[in-house]
Design an enzyme around this catalytic site. Structure first.
Site, PDB file in Angstrom:
ATOM      1  N   GLY A   1       2.683   2.296  10.794  1.00  0.00           N
ATOM      2  CA  GLY A   1       3.636   3.395  10.661  1.00  0.00           C
ATOM      3  C   GLY A   1       4.342   3.744  11.959  1.00  0.00           C
ATOM      4  O   GLY A   1       4.981   4.790  12.064  1.00  0.00           O
TER       5      GLY A   1
ATOM      6  N   GLY B   1       2.951  -1.139   4.190  1.00  0.00           N
ATOM      7  CA  GLY B   1       3.034   0.290   3.911  1.00  0.00           C
ATOM      8  C   GLY B   1       4.469   0.700   3.614  1.00  0.00           C
ATOM      9  O   GLY B   1       4.982   0.502   2.513  1.00  0.00           O
ATOM     10  N   GLY B   2       5.130   1.248   4.621  1.00  0.00           N
ATOM     11  CA  GLY B   2       6.474   1.799   4.454  1.00  0.00           C
ATOM     12  C   GLY B   2       7.445   0.893   3.708  1.00  0.00           C
ATOM     13  O   GLY B   2       8.173   1.347   2.820  1.00  0.00           O
TER      14      GLY B   2
ATOM     15  N   GLU C   1      -6.684   4.802   7.817  1.00  0.00           N
ATOM     16  CA  GLU C   1      -6.428   6.226   7.548  1.00  0.00           C
ATOM     17  C   GLU C   1      -7.639   6.876   6.883  1.00  0.00           C
ATOM     18  O   GLU C   1      -7.920   8.059   7.096  1.00  0.00           O
ATOM     19  CB  GLU C   1      -5.159   6.366   6.679  1.00  0.00           C
ATOM     20  CG  GLU C   1      -3.906   6.080   7.512  1.00  0.00           C
ATOM     21  CD  GLU C   1      -2.749   5.480   6.739  1.00  0.00           C
ATOM     22  OE1 GLU C   1      -2.740   5.536   5.498  1.00  0.00           O
ATOM     23  OE2 GLU C   1      -1.839   4.921   7.391  1.00  0.00           O
TER      24      GLU C   1
ATOM     25  N   HIS D   1      -9.425   1.427   4.740  1.00  0.00           N
ATOM     26  CA  HIS D   1      -8.159   1.555   5.481  1.00  0.00           C
ATOM     27  C   HIS D   1      -8.373   2.480   6.686  1.00  0.00           C
ATOM     28  O   HIS D   1      -9.148   3.437   6.613  1.00  0.00           O
ATOM     29  CB  HIS D   1      -7.067   2.111   4.552  1.00  0.00           C
ATOM     30  CG  HIS D   1      -5.705   2.010   5.162  1.00  0.00           C
ATOM     31  ND1 HIS D   1      -5.242   2.920   6.086  1.00  0.00           N
ATOM     32  CD2 HIS D   1      -4.736   1.083   5.020  1.00  0.00           C
ATOM     33  CE1 HIS D   1      -4.028   2.560   6.470  1.00  0.00           C
ATOM     34  NE2 HIS D   1      -3.698   1.451   5.847  1.00  0.00           N
TER      35      HIS D   1
ATOM     36  N   SER E   1       3.502  -2.149  10.191  1.00  0.00           N
ATOM     37  CA  SER E   1       4.956  -2.244  10.386  1.00  0.00           C
ATOM     38  C   SER E   1       5.505  -3.627  10.040  1.00  0.00           C
ATOM     39  O   SER E   1       6.456  -4.100  10.666  1.00  0.00           O
ATOM     40  CB  SER E   1       5.347  -1.854  11.821  1.00  0.00           C
ATOM     41  OG  SER E   1       4.974  -0.519  12.077  1.00  0.00           O
TER      42      SER E   1
ATOM     43  N   GLU F   1      -5.372  -4.849  10.374  1.00  0.00           N
ATOM     44  CA  GLU F   1      -4.347  -3.836  10.620  1.00  0.00           C
ATOM     45  C   GLU F   1      -4.623  -3.124  11.941  1.00  0.00           C
ATOM     46  O   GLU F   1      -5.426  -2.185  11.976  1.00  0.00           O
ATOM     47  CB  GLU F   1      -4.343  -2.808   9.483  1.00  0.00           C
ATOM     48  CG  GLU F   1      -4.032  -3.396   8.135  1.00  0.00           C
ATOM     49  CD  GLU F   1      -3.397  -2.363   7.210  1.00  0.00           C
ATOM     50  OE1 GLU F   1      -2.313  -2.648   6.703  1.00  0.00           O
ATOM     51  OE2 GLU F   1      -3.963  -1.267   7.029  1.00  0.00           O
TER      52      GLU F   1
ATOM     53  N   ASN G   1       0.879  -1.165   0.000  1.00  0.00           N
ATOM     54  CA  ASN G   1       0.000   0.000   0.000  1.00  0.00           C
ATOM     55  C   ASN G   1       0.917   1.215   0.000  1.00  0.00           C
ATOM     56  O   ASN G   1       1.499   1.550   1.026  1.00  0.00           O
ATOM     57  CB  ASN G   1      -0.895  -0.022   1.250  1.00  0.00           C
ATOM     58  CG  ASN G   1      -1.722   1.246   1.374  1.00  0.00           C
ATOM     59  OD1 ASN G   1      -1.762   2.065   0.449  1.00  0.00           O
ATOM     60  ND2 ASN G   1      -2.379   1.419   2.513  1.00  0.00           N
ATOM     61  N   TRP G   2       1.033   1.820  -1.163  1.00  0.00           N
ATOM     62  CA  TRP G   2       1.972   2.943  -1.287  1.00  0.00           C
ATOM     63  C   TRP G   2       1.452   4.204  -0.592  1.00  0.00           C
ATOM     64  O   TRP G   2       2.179   5.157  -0.431  1.00  0.00           O
ATOM     65  CB  TRP G   2       2.240   3.247  -2.767  1.00  0.00           C
ATOM     66  CG  TRP G   2       3.040   2.211  -3.493  1.00  0.00           C
ATOM     67  CD1 TRP G   2       3.445   0.980  -3.025  1.00  0.00           C
ATOM     68  CD2 TRP G   2       3.542   2.306  -4.840  1.00  0.00           C
ATOM     69  NE1 TRP G   2       4.159   0.318  -3.991  1.00  0.00           N
ATOM     70  CE2 TRP G   2       4.236   1.109  -5.115  1.00  0.00           C
ATOM     71  CE3 TRP G   2       3.470   3.286  -5.834  1.00  0.00           C
ATOM     72  CZ2 TRP G   2       4.859   0.872  -6.350  1.00  0.00           C
ATOM     73  CZ3 TRP G   2       4.079   3.057  -7.063  1.00  0.00           C
ATOM     74  CH2 TRP G   2       4.773   1.862  -7.302  1.00  0.00           C
ATOM     75  N   LYS G   3       0.168   4.204  -0.240  1.00  0.00           N
ATOM     76  CA  LYS G   3      -0.462   5.389   0.368  1.00  0.00           C
ATOM     77  C   LYS G   3      -0.229   6.601  -0.551  1.00  0.00           C
ATOM     78  O   LYS G   3      -0.225   6.435  -1.764  1.00  0.00           O
ATOM     79  CB  LYS G   3       0.055   5.595   1.796  1.00  0.00           C
ATOM     80  CG  LYS G   3      -0.090   4.303   2.621  1.00  0.00           C
ATOM     81  CD  LYS G   3       0.136   4.469   4.090  1.00  0.00           C
ATOM     82  CE  LYS G   3      -0.052   3.124   4.789  1.00  0.00           C
ATOM     83  NZ  LYS G   3       0.068   3.216   6.238  1.00  0.00           N
TER      84      LYS G   3
HETATM   85  P1  13P Z   1       3.138   0.376   7.605  1.00  0.00           P
HETATM   86  O1  13P Z   1       3.632  -0.921   7.022  1.00  0.00           O
HETATM   87  O2  13P Z   1       3.870   1.580   7.119  1.00  0.00           O
HETATM   88  O3  13P Z   1       3.027   0.301   9.103  1.00  0.00           O
HETATM   89  O4  13P Z   1       1.637   0.551   7.050  1.00  0.00           O
HETATM   90  C1  13P Z   1       0.768  -0.500   7.154  1.00  0.00           C
HETATM   91  C2  13P Z   1      -0.467  -0.151   6.411  1.00  0.00           C
HETATM   92  O5  13P Z   1      -1.209   0.707   6.807  1.00  0.00           O
HETATM   93  C3  13P Z   1      -0.724  -0.869   5.164  1.00  0.00           C
HETATM   94  O6  13P Z   1      -1.997  -0.600   4.690  1.00  0.00           O
END
Ligand code: 13P
Length: 251
Positions: free
Chosen positions: A172, A233-234, A96, A94, A212, A166, A9-11
C-alpha cells in the site's frame, strides 16, 4: 513448470453491490487467462462472488479462517461457513492481521492446519518490515514465519499451499520490491521449504509476490524465475488493472 497464480486481496473494500459491479466487469476481461485467478473478498461478499464467478474460471477466496470448528468465538468465521458460501482459497497471516489483530506464527499455524483439513487452498503470507530489512533480518524473519506457519504440517499438505511473500514496507505504499529483491527473497523462502520438505515440494510450491504490484511492474516481476504470481491489493479493486495483471501473467 509451476502454474502462475494471481489473487486479488480486496481487504476491507467492496459492498455486495460493488462486488457485483466489479466481478461483472472483470469476468469477460479474464476469460482467456491461463494462470489461476482468485478474488479474496470480504466475508459478506463470498456467497455472491461465488455465484457470480460460476463458469468464469475465477475462484473465490476468504481473507481469514477460524482455527476452531465452531462455538463461542465471537467475530470469527469457520471453515464450514466459508466452504458452504463457496470459498476455495483462504489468505492466512496477512501482515495487516499480524500488525492490527494480534495474529502470531502460532495462530497462523492453527488456521493453516484447519484450512488444510477442510480442503482449502491456503495462501500463507510472510514478509519483513522496513526496520527488519534495513537491519539485515529479512531472511531470518521469513524463515521464522515459514517454519512457524508449517509446524506439524505434512509434506502432502504443504504441497497444496501457496506462500505469498509480502514485504510489509511495500504494501500500500507504492514502493515495490525490485524484481531482483523479490526474486531473491522468494528464492530464499523456497530454500526454507526445501529444507523442511525436500525438492519435490519446494520445486512445486507456488510462491507469490505481493506489495504494490500493478499493471506497470507485473511484467518485470513475472519474468523472474522464482516468482509464481502475485497477491494484489489496491490494483485488484479495478477490473481493468486486475485484468491487465492476470493477462500478463498468462503470457
Ligand atoms: P497492495 O497491492 O495494495 O500494496 O497490497 C498488497 C497486499 O497486501 C496484498 O495482500
Amino acid at each position: 513448470m509451476r502454474k502462475p497464480i494471481i489473487a486479488g486481496n480486496w481487504k476491507m473494500n467492496k459492498t455486495a453491490a460493488e462486488c457485483r459491479a466489479l466481478l461483472t466487469e472483470l469476468a469477460p476481461k479474464v476469460k482467456n487467462a491461463t494462470c489461476d485467478v482468485v478474488v479474496c473478498v470480504p466475508f459478506t461478499d463470498i456467497a455472491l462472488a461465488a455465484e457470480l464467478c460460476k463458469g468464469t474460471g475465477i475462484a473465490v477466496g476468504a481473507q481469514n479462517i477460524a482455527w476452531a470448528e465452531s462455538g463461542a468465538f465471537t467475530g470469527e468465521i469457520s471453515a464450514a461457513m466459508l466452504k458452504e458460501a463457496g470459498a476455495q482459497y483462504v489468505i492466512i497471516g496477512h501482515s495487516e492481521r499480524r500488525q492490527y489483530f494480534g495474529e502470531t506464527d502460532a495462530t497462523v499455524n492453527s488456521r493453516l492446519v484447519r484450512a488444510l483439513e477442510h480442503g482449502f487452498t491456503p495462501i500463507v503470507c510472510v514478509g519483513e518490515t522496513l526496520d527488519e530489512r534495513e537491519g539485515g533480518k529479512t531472511e531470518n524473519v521469513c524463515k521464522t514465519q515459514v517454519e512457524g506457519a508449517f509446524k506439524g504440517v505434512s509434506a502432502d499438505d504443504a504441497a497444496k499451499t501457496v506462500i505469498a511473500y509480502e514485504p510489509v514496507w511495500a504494501i500500500g505504499t507504492g514502493k515495490t520490491a525490485t524484481d531482483d529483491q523479490a526474486d531473491e527473497t522468494i528464492g530464499y523462502i523456497r530454500s526454507v521449504v526445501r529444507s523442511l520438505y525436500g525438492d519435490a515440494v519446494a520445486d512445486g510450491m507456488r510462491i507469490q509476490y505481493g506489495g504494490s504490484m500493478n499493471a506497470k511492474n507485473v511484467e518485470g516481476l513475472m519474468a523472474k524465475p522464482q516468482i509464481d504470481g502475485g497477491l494484489i491489493g489496491g490494483a485488484s479493486l479495478k477490473a481493468e488493472d486486475f485484468a491487465y495483471i492476470v493477462n500478463s501473467a498468462s503470457k
